[in-house]
Scaffold this active site. Structure first.
Site, PDB file in Angstrom:
ATOM      1  CD  GLU A  18     -13.633 -13.176  58.606  1.00 11.77           C
ATOM      2  OE1 GLU A  18     -13.371 -13.160  59.852  1.00 11.77           O
ATOM      3  OE2 GLU A  18     -12.603 -12.855  57.789  1.00 11.77           O
ATOM      4  CG  ASP A 130      -9.506 -15.967  53.776  1.00  7.28           C
ATOM      5  OD1 ASP A 130      -8.127 -16.316  53.787  1.00  7.28           O
ATOM      6  OD2 ASP A 130      -9.759 -14.941  54.478  1.00  7.28           O
ATOM      7  CG  ASN A 132      -7.851 -18.069  57.355  1.00  6.88           C
ATOM      8  OD1 ASN A 132      -7.534 -16.904  57.933  1.00  6.88           O
ATOM      9  ND2 ASN A 132      -9.326 -18.464  57.783  1.00  6.88           N
TER      10      ASN A 132
END
Length: 223
Positions: A18, A130, A132
């Site tokens: 990100e 990640d 999520n």
């Protein structure tokens, strides 16, 4: 600061998720830090997603994104290949924007796992990413309130559980959440995760050192 990584001693690979920025949008000192091979990937949508890898080791090759065109264009995967292992830095999709996006997230999970399973036939895999999805109640604030929200849905958690149980003892995972992350009553932990997957009939061991915030300072993986 990059000196922090250098002071760890030895070589290292740093994976960021990100980033929301292209290489040209960050300060020059961070674009290609001294002593590191730098790889950046930003999606077609500016200011969204993005991953980067910084490695003191020169890879044999670098792949960007999954093979399927459906899961390309969002800046989610950088895959350097090294002589002894594959490394994947991945930022999995968020499914909170609706049913269509949740389906895309689950599809990305499956496509990534298929890709990883093929790679691990050749050599071990190290995954930094990640996912999520918070795997267990301890990984998220207010688990009861979040059971119906993407990021802690039973179907998402089942995928993580299935993945981990399908390949023991050849899968080792380390997950953590920063106590500095602010969470609303309806927010799920992004669940950063490190994972090592060995080829069939081979095992991996890992050791880690921890800093005060329970974030891995160093992970050493040996066959």
């Amino acid at each position: 600061e990059w000196d922090w990584f250098r002071n760890l001693g030895g070589g290292c690979i740093v994976g960021l998720q990100e980033t929301k920025a292209s290489k040209e949008q960050v300060e020059l000192i961070h674009q290609e830090p001294e002593g590191y091979n730098a790889y950046w990937l930003l999606g077609q949508r500016k200011g969204y997603s993005g991953v980067a890898v910084f490695s003191t080791y020169a890879p044999l090759a670098v792949t960007y994104a999954l093979p399927q065109a459906t899961y390309q264009g969002e800046g989610r995967l950088i895959h350097p290949e090294y002589p002894d292992f594959h490394y994947m830095n991945v930022y999995f999709p968020n499914g909170q924007q609706g049913d269509e996006r949740l389906a895309y997230k689950l599809g990305y999970y499956d496509a990534w796992l298929e890709y990883a399973q093929e790679l691990r036939k050749q050599k071990p895999i190290v995954v930094c990413g990640d996912f999520n999805t918070a795997h267990k109640p301890i990984d998220i604030a207010r688990p009861k309130e979040n059971e119906k929200i993407s990021g802690f849905l039973p179907i998402e958690r089942a995928w993580l559980s299935w993945k981990r149980m399908a390949m023991p003892p050849r899968v080792a995972t380390i997950s953590w959440s920063s106590p500095l992350v602010s969470r609303t009553p309806h927010s799920a932990s992004s669940s950063p995760r490190l994972m090592a997957m060995s080829p069939p009939r081979r095992t991996l061991r890992y050791s880690e050192r921890w800093v005060r915030l329970m974030i891995p300072r160093r992970v050493t993986i040996t066959r």
